[in-house]
Motif scaffolding. Structure first.
Motif, PDB file in Angstrom:
ATOM      1  N   ALA A  31       0.840  -1.199   0.000  1.00 52.27           N
ATOM      2  CA  ALA A  31       0.000   0.000   0.000  1.00 52.27           C
ATOM      3  C   ALA A  31       0.876   1.252   0.000  1.00 52.27           C
ATOM      4  O   ALA A  31       1.830   1.368   0.761  1.00 52.27           O
ATOM      5  CB  ALA A  31      -0.907  -0.005   1.232  1.00 52.27           C
ATOM      6  N   GLY A  32       0.553   2.187  -0.899  1.00 49.83           N
ATOM      7  CA  GLY A  32       1.290   3.441  -0.984  1.00 49.83           C
ATOM      8  C   GLY A  32       2.562   3.368  -1.796  1.00 49.83           C
ATOM      9  O   GLY A  32       3.297   4.362  -1.867  1.00 49.83           O
ATOM     10  N   LYS A  85      -7.455 -13.026  -1.141  1.00 52.96           N
ATOM     11  CA  LYS A  85      -6.662 -12.705  -2.325  1.00 52.96           C
ATOM     12  C   LYS A  85      -7.378 -11.707  -3.226  1.00 52.96           C
ATOM     13  O   LYS A  85      -6.749 -10.825  -3.803  1.00 52.96           O
ATOM     14  CB  LYS A  85      -6.350 -13.985  -3.103  1.00 52.96           C
ATOM     15  N   ARG A  86      -8.714 -11.837  -3.340  1.00 51.19           N
ATOM     16  CA  ARG A  86      -9.457 -10.873  -4.158  1.00 51.19           C
ATOM     17  C   ARG A  86      -9.355  -9.471  -3.564  1.00 51.19           C
ATOM     18  O   ARG A  86      -9.231  -8.480  -4.299  1.00 51.19           O
ATOM     19  CB  ARG A  86     -10.918 -11.297  -4.278  1.00 51.19           C
ATOM     20  N   ARG A  87      -9.430  -9.362  -2.245  1.00 54.34           N
ATOM     21  CA  ARG A  87      -9.305  -8.044  -1.622  1.00 54.34           C
ATOM     22  C   ARG A  87      -7.939  -7.432  -1.915  1.00 54.34           C
ATOM     23  O   ARG A  87      -7.829  -6.228  -2.139  1.00 54.34           O
ATOM     24  CB  ARG A  87      -9.543  -8.153  -0.112  1.00 54.34           C
ATOM     25  N   GLU A  88      -6.902  -8.250  -1.904  1.00 56.97           N
ATOM     26  CA  GLU A  88      -5.562  -7.748  -2.230  1.00 56.97           C
ATOM     27  C   GLU A  88      -5.527  -7.200  -3.665  1.00 56.97           C
ATOM     28  O   GLU A  88      -5.029  -6.103  -3.910  1.00 56.97           O
ATOM     29  CB  GLU A  88      -4.523  -8.866  -2.080  1.00 56.97           C
ATOM     30  N   ALA A  89      -6.038  -7.990  -4.598  1.00 60.12           N
ATOM     31  CA  ALA A  89      -6.012  -7.572  -5.997  1.00 60.12           C
ATOM     32  C   ALA A  89      -6.856  -6.323  -6.220  1.00 60.12           C
ATOM     33  O   ALA A  89      -6.457  -5.414  -6.944  1.00 60.12           O
ATOM     34  CB  ALA A  89      -6.509  -8.711  -6.897  1.00 60.12           C
ATOM     35  N   LYS A  90      -8.030  -6.262  -5.566  1.00 58.81           N
ATOM     36  CA  LYS A  90      -8.892  -5.095  -5.713  1.00 58.81           C
ATOM     37  C   LYS A  90      -8.262  -3.849  -5.086  1.00 58.81           C
ATOM     38  O   LYS A  90      -8.416  -2.735  -5.579  1.00 58.81           O
ATOM     39  CB  LYS A  90     -10.261  -5.369  -5.087  1.00 58.81           C
ATOM     40  N   ARG A  91      -7.553  -4.055  -3.972  1.00 59.52           N
ATOM     41  CA  ARG A  91      -6.872  -2.925  -3.337  1.00 59.52           C
ATOM     42  C   ARG A  91      -5.811  -2.342  -4.253  1.00 59.52           C
ATOM     43  O   ARG A  91      -5.702  -1.127  -4.439  1.00 59.52           O
ATOM     44  CB  ARG A  91      -6.245  -3.397  -2.026  1.00 59.52           C
ATOM     45  N   VAL A  92      -5.028  -3.209  -4.902  1.00 62.03           N
ATOM     46  CA  VAL A  92      -3.996  -2.749  -5.838  1.00 62.03           C
ATOM     47  C   VAL A  92      -4.642  -2.062  -7.044  1.00 62.03           C
ATOM     48  O   VAL A  92      -4.193  -1.012  -7.497  1.00 62.03           O
ATOM     49  CB  VAL A  92      -3.120  -3.931  -6.297  1.00 62.03           C
ATOM     50  N   ARG A 211      -7.757   5.891   2.759  1.00 57.16           N
ATOM     51  CA  ARG A 211      -8.833   4.895   2.876  1.00 57.16           C
ATOM     52  C   ARG A 211      -8.345   3.507   2.495  1.00 57.16           C
ATOM     53  O   ARG A 211      -8.711   2.502   3.126  1.00 57.16           O
ATOM     54  CB  ARG A 211     -10.024   5.316   2.003  1.00 57.16           C
ATOM     55  N   ALA A 212      -7.497   3.456   1.439  1.00 63.82           N
ATOM     56  CA  ALA A 212      -6.953   2.167   1.019  1.00 63.82           C
ATOM     57  C   ALA A 212      -6.055   1.582   2.103  1.00 63.82           C
ATOM     58  O   ALA A 212      -6.075   0.371   2.361  1.00 63.82           O
ATOM     59  CB  ALA A 212      -6.172   2.330  -0.284  1.00 63.82           C
ATOM     60  N   ARG A 214      -6.306   2.192   5.345  1.00 65.07           N
ATOM     61  CA  ARG A 214      -7.152   1.710   6.437  1.00 65.07           C
ATOM     62  C   ARG A 214      -7.806   0.375   6.088  1.00 65.07           C
ATOM     63  O   ARG A 214      -7.906  -0.530   6.939  1.00 65.07           O
ATOM     64  CB  ARG A 214      -8.219   2.764   6.773  1.00 65.07           C
ATOM     65  N   ALA A 215      -8.240   0.259   4.820  1.00 58.26           N
ATOM     66  CA  ALA A 215      -8.844  -1.005   4.391  1.00 58.26           C
ATOM     67  C   ALA A 215      -7.816  -2.123   4.435  1.00 58.26           C
ATOM     68  O   ALA A 215      -8.124  -3.257   4.816  1.00 58.26           O
ATOM     69  CB  ALA A 215      -9.413  -0.859   2.976  1.00 58.26           C
ATOM     70  N   GLU A 216      -6.585  -1.793   4.039  1.00 56.96           N
ATOM     71  CA  GLU A 216      -5.513  -2.786   4.078  1.00 56.96           C
ATOM     72  C   GLU A 216      -5.248  -3.239   5.518  1.00 56.96           C
ATOM     73  O   GLU A 216      -5.056  -4.423   5.793  1.00 56.96           O
ATOM     74  CB  GLU A 216      -4.248  -2.187   3.471  1.00 56.96           C
ATOM     75  N   GLN A 217      -5.251  -2.285   6.453  1.00 61.80           N
ATOM     76  CA  GLN A 217      -5.019  -2.631   7.856  1.00 61.80           C
ATOM     77  C   GLN A 217      -6.148  -3.512   8.390  1.00 61.80           C
ATOM     78  O   GLN A 217      -5.908  -4.477   9.125  1.00 61.80           O
ATOM     79  CB  GLN A 217      -4.893  -1.347   8.693  1.00 61.80           C
ATOM     80  N   ARG A 218      -7.390  -3.148   8.036  1.00 64.41           N
ATOM     81  CA  ARG A 218      -8.521  -3.974   8.481  1.00 64.41           C
ATOM     82  C   ARG A 218      -8.422  -5.383   7.902  1.00 64.41           C
ATOM     83  O   ARG A 218      -8.725  -6.372   8.591  1.00 64.41           O
ATOM     84  CB  ARG A 218      -9.845  -3.317   8.054  1.00 64.41           C
TER      85      ARG A 218
END
Length: 240
Positions: A31-32, A85-92, A211-212, A214-218
């Motif tokens: 992230a970042g 894994k989907r959350r990781e890909a969507k975050r990126v 926001r990304a 924070r979502a990554e931390q959650r």
């Protein structure tokens, strides 16, 4: 008692490969970490490819679960790990798209500023040219061998023309000054608008980045809790 131990073993086998895959993909784009457009575009392509790969992998693993004894436990484990894994890909993917939109907004603001500056310069040049044409004195033609009365009349006419010329000169100078002032004011407004747009784009990108994060931390917290629960359940099953 042995049956209960066997019940947890397929779920653990299904979870481990997916968890490793999620860590590998996330480590490529922390992230970042996206700063440049080329990075964002590459990350966006990779995230889209990863989502397609996950869909295909989940379908394949679902089919494998259908051949196992505890089908529902197997399917639940696949769904749980696939979602991580989907959350990781969507975050990126989201972070890459946000950066691309931010860069597009900045570039558009710069182009708008340059266009306004060029237009202001053209307006000022046109006003200066018009003023220079207005300042050109009229050509006075005097006939030869004129009488004193005619000479006096000519002098009076010349004086009137000179007065008119001076008046036009002052008007042209005033119009030129007004045109330059308007061009400068327009350029200043364009620069201010471009700066506001750039600041807004940066602020928006920063907000989306936070926001990304924070979502990554959650997500990490959820994954840690899930891992703890999985271990606790595995330990409980082993004790039984």
């Amino acid at each position: 008692m042995p049956v209960r131990v066997y019940r947890w073993f397929p779920a653990l086998l299904m979870a481990l490969p997916l968890a490793v895959g999620a860590t590998d993909f996330a480590s490529r784009y922390p992230a970042g970490s996206l700063i440049e457009r080329s990075q964002a575009e590459a990350a966006k392509r990779d995230a889209e490819a990863e989502l397609k790969r996950l869909a295909s992998e989940e379908t394949r693993r679902d089919a494998e679960c259908q051949r196992k004894f505890l089908v529902n436990d197997c399917l639940a484990a696949v769904r749980k790990e696939s979602e991580i894994k989907r959350r990781e890909a969507k975050r990126v993917d989201l972070e890459a798209k946000n950066l691309i939109r931010s860069l597009d907004a900045k570039e558009a603001a710069v182009r708008k500023l340059e266009t306004g500056k060029k237009q202001a310069e053209e307006d000022a040049a046109r006003a200066s040219k018009e003023a220079a044409g207005a300042l050109k004195p009229a050509v006075i033609v005097r006939p030869p061998r004129i009488s004193a009365e005619q000479a006096e009349a000519n002098r009076q006419a010349a004086a009137e023309r000179e007065a008119k010329f001076q008046a036009k000169q002052r008007e042209a100078q005033a119009r030129q000054a007004e045109a330059v002032a308007k061009a400068q004011a327009y350029q200043a407004k364009q620069a201010e608008a471009a700066q506001r747009a750039a600041d807004s784009a940066v602020k928006k990108a920063d907000g989306e980045k936070k926001r990304a994060e924070r979502a990554e931390q959650r997500k990490r917290n959820d994954a840690e809790r899930a891992e703890l629960m999985r271990r606790a359940e595995g330990a409980a099953a082993a004790r039984q």
